[in-house]
Design a protein around this motif. Sequence first.
Motif, PDB file in Angstrom:
ATOM      1  N   ALA A   1      28.696  36.801  26.168  1.00 53.64           N
ATOM      2  CA  ALA A   1      28.134  37.598  25.753  1.00 53.64           C
ATOM      3  C   ALA A   1      28.969  38.693  24.621  1.00 53.64           C
ATOM      4  O   ALA A   1      28.297  38.698  24.420  1.00 53.64           O
ATOM      5  CB  ALA A   1      28.004  39.168  27.221  1.00 53.64           C
ATOM      6  N   ARG A   2      30.542  38.411  24.936  1.00 53.68           N
ATOM      7  CA  ARG A   2      31.285  39.113  23.846  1.00 53.68           C
ATOM      8  C   ARG A   2      31.927  38.449  23.163  1.00 53.68           C
ATOM      9  O   ARG A   2      32.937  38.399  21.836  1.00 53.68           O
ATOM     10  CB  ARG A   2      32.114  40.172  24.643  1.00 53.68           C
ATOM     11  N   ASP A   3      31.521  37.119  22.883  1.00 51.95           N
ATOM     12  CA  ASP A   3      32.083  35.420  22.562  1.00 51.95           C
ATOM     13  C   ASP A   3      31.437  36.307  21.500  1.00 51.95           C
ATOM     14  O   ASP A   3      29.697  35.127  21.075  1.00 51.95           O
ATOM     15  CB  ASP A   3      31.497  34.819  23.757  1.00 51.95           C
ATOM     16  N   ARG A   4      31.493  36.841  19.815  1.00 52.59           N
ATOM     17  CA  ARG A   4      31.449  36.321  18.928  1.00 52.59           C
ATOM     18  C   ARG A   4      30.543  34.477  18.290  1.00 52.59           C
ATOM     19  O   ARG A   4      30.219  34.650  17.509  1.00 52.59           O
ATOM     20  CB  ARG A   4      31.967  36.830  17.664  1.00 52.59           C
ATOM     21  N   ARG A   5      31.413  33.396  18.357  1.00 46.65           N
ATOM     22  CA  ARG A   5      30.711  32.147  18.668  1.00 46.65           C
ATOM     23  C   ARG A   5      29.656  31.742  19.623  1.00 46.65           C
ATOM     24  O   ARG A   5      29.301  30.807  18.463  1.00 46.65           O
ATOM     25  CB  ARG A   5      32.444  31.230  18.702  1.00 46.65           C
TER      26      ARG A   5
END
Length: 486
Positions: free
Chosen positions: A230-234
């Motif tokens: 959920a926090r991975d921008r990729r």
Amino acid sequence: MNTCKATLRILAAHKLYIIIYLVLIGVMMLAVGGSALGAVGGGSDATYTPERAKVAVIDRDGNRGHIASAMRSALSEGNDLVDVADDPETLQQAVASNWVDLIVIIPDGYADRMIASVTTDGATDGTDGTAGTDTKAATAAPTVDTVTSYTSGAGSMASMNVTGFLSMTRTTLIGTHVTAHIPGTNDAAGNADANTNAGATTTDSLPEGTVTGLTLHDLAAAATRASDLARDRRTNPGIRIDHTGESAASSEAKSRAALADGFGGMMKTLLYPLFLAMTVCTALVMGVFGTGEVRRRLIASPQRSSAMGMQRMAALCAFALVVVAAYFVVAFVLMLAMGIDPLTLPPAGVAMTAVSTAVYAMMTVACGFMLGETGCGDTMANGFANVFGLLLLFTSGATFPLDMIPAPMLTIGRMLPSWWYCTSIDDAFGIGTAATGGVDVAGWAASLGLVALFALAFACVGLAVGRIRRSRPASAASPVTRLAEA
């Protein structure tokens, strides 16, 4: 020259007015007016940033399976986490008072129900997890309790993120622990059936699987994995605004129009600090030169009174022009701070706006001259400038859209110089009230001429009142009679 120096010394002696009216109020109005330029700084390929919601997570399950901590970590991306006590009165007050946009309540035993949701009999106790079942017969996923604020859509968006996190956790829990069983792999007949049905795959022929040995440690690993995703921008890139449906020229034209609209709105807000400062300062200077002792000394001077009056007004007008130039510099600095290049503004529009602001500043000096000639003191000049300045601000269209202003106020506004000052800026950039939808030089000149006529009218009234007062020296004489012994 001595009169100009004396004028500047009077202004320096009353620098409190300059600090409050010109610096503090002026910069504040520029910042408020420039807030509309914030969206322009991102350019045509700016990403869409949803509104940040204030979310409170109430954990009644003791963080079993790390559900609560992982959920807070996942919601921290794009939301603001707040702490709310798990008390009925506090929760009700938080919702009623809009302390939070969303309250998520994890009920007691939620971790066990999450583990049981992927099994058939639900007999697992969440510690040893010995039950192994068919995943096709799994029960529905458990839900958490949510309370969403009714005043903002940000809470509803955050609630969707909560649902997505729990769904991802359950999917990860199943996907990392499922054991697939391909039909027919353990008997000889199965190979023939598999070869026969190779070209006709149906839902019934898909592999079946079982989930065995689930523990709270496995649930914690799945929740942590879901939080990281959920926090991975990729994995979850920002939402970009698609401009492929319009040409590059059209997009550039819209960007320039929005930039001109924002800059014009920022310049319109200057009408209030300029009127406050220059009206009060001019009235103050004229009042000091009009006191009994100073006036008699000026009359006794070999220099003509009219020449000294022209020098005073020239010094005040020069001071007003310096203030206007300083405001433009501050406006350009604010644009640079927002990531906007001031050179992208239309040069002709900026030049015409500068002339409009300068003429308006001259009008404020003329108004102050009129107040000074009528004998207004500091208190009366400040009161008039604040009350009349607010009237100019709220009837000009600089603070509210014209369709939100009542018709009587619009009628009053058209009889005041601030309306025509704002109209001249609209005509300079082709925005707002511009009739042609583009730069209107004739309309700009007509509006600017009306502002200049207001300045001329104020100056004429001031000269007439001043001449009447000077023709009656008794009214200006000192009421105190000094007795001297021979």
